[in-house]
Design an enzyme around this catalytic site. Sequence first.
Site, PDB file in Angstrom:
ATOM      1  N   GLY A   1       0.823  -1.453  -0.402  1.00  0.00           N
ATOM      2  CA  GLY A   1      -0.613  -0.774   0.354  1.00  0.00           C
ATOM      3  C   GLY A   1       1.268   0.805  -0.163  1.00  0.00           C
ATOM      4  O   GLY A   1       0.694   2.410  -0.704  1.00  0.00           O
ATOM      5  N   TYR A   2       1.838   1.369   0.915  1.00  0.00           N
ATOM      6  CA  TYR A   2       2.599   2.604   0.671  1.00  0.00           C
ATOM      7  C   TYR A   2       3.022   2.669  -0.413  1.00  0.00           C
ATOM      8  O   TYR A   2       3.491   3.831  -1.230  1.00  0.00           O
ATOM      9  CB  TYR A   2       3.698   2.280   1.946  1.00  0.00           C
ATOM     10  CG  TYR A   2       4.969   3.485   2.096  1.00  0.00           C
ATOM     11  CD1 TYR A   2       4.282   4.754   2.940  1.00  0.00           C
ATOM     12  CD2 TYR A   2       5.820   3.354   2.003  1.00  0.00           C
ATOM     13  CE1 TYR A   2       5.369   5.368   3.107  1.00  0.00           C
ATOM     14  CE2 TYR A   2       7.036   4.264   1.522  1.00  0.00           C
ATOM     15  CZ  TYR A   2       6.787   5.598   2.763  1.00  0.00           C
ATOM     16  OH  TYR A   2       7.136   6.724   2.593  1.00  0.00           O
TER      17      TYR A   2
END
Length: 254
Positions: free
Chosen positions: A158-159
């Site tokens: 996600g990051y």
Amino acid sequence: MATLFNLSGKTALVTGCNKGIGKAMAIGLAEAGANIIGVSGSLELWGSDIEKQVLATGRTFKAYAADLSNREALHVFLKKLDEENPVIDILINNAGMIMRKPAAEHPDEYWDKVLALNLDAPFIIAREIGKKMIERGSGKIIFTCSLLSFQGGINVPGYAASKGALSSLIKALANEWASKGVNVNGIAPGYIATDNTEALRNDPERSASILSRIPAGRWGEPEDFKGPVVFLASEAANYVNGTILTVDGGWMGR
């Protein structure tokens, strides 16, 4: 030459200003002459350490507390911000978070939360403040990116997705706004001694592996970002558009 970097009379909004890189950026901008508006989910409205350090430079500080990952709260904040601070010359879109879990086990909740804060909020804030900058014909917008704007990372899908998307967003906004007097750029921190990297620094093998690749031979410090952010926020960067400045001790050069 010094006047190129002088931010006197400017007002800067710094998101995620309560600690780490954002805090150092806010202090650096204040030291260069800018008044600071700070926002963070955990920011005290009065008496915070960042407020004291900004005031010590002779600049003003105004605090807002808002959960920028919450769409409704974000728009409430932006409405209040516009009513109370009609002119923002510099936007530092710094607030962000990281949640670690292998991709095959990465839950929807991690993905949604990280994307909401790291990508959705920066775009919405840049859009709303950017349109006012366009009307005035001037402004500086700086996003905090990451080495994972260029690389994939491990256990942080996600990051990585959010920071990779910021890289393209910076270019997209710069393409539209450079001709209107608004400079949009990014700063990509390398491995910096902050809360986000605590897990890595506490892992002897990962920490040793990371340090072995950094030509500077050390973890970065938040104070390493004062100069770069002042440069991109100043007249010295008037012809800099759509670029990402890496502050990484040489990591990307290896």
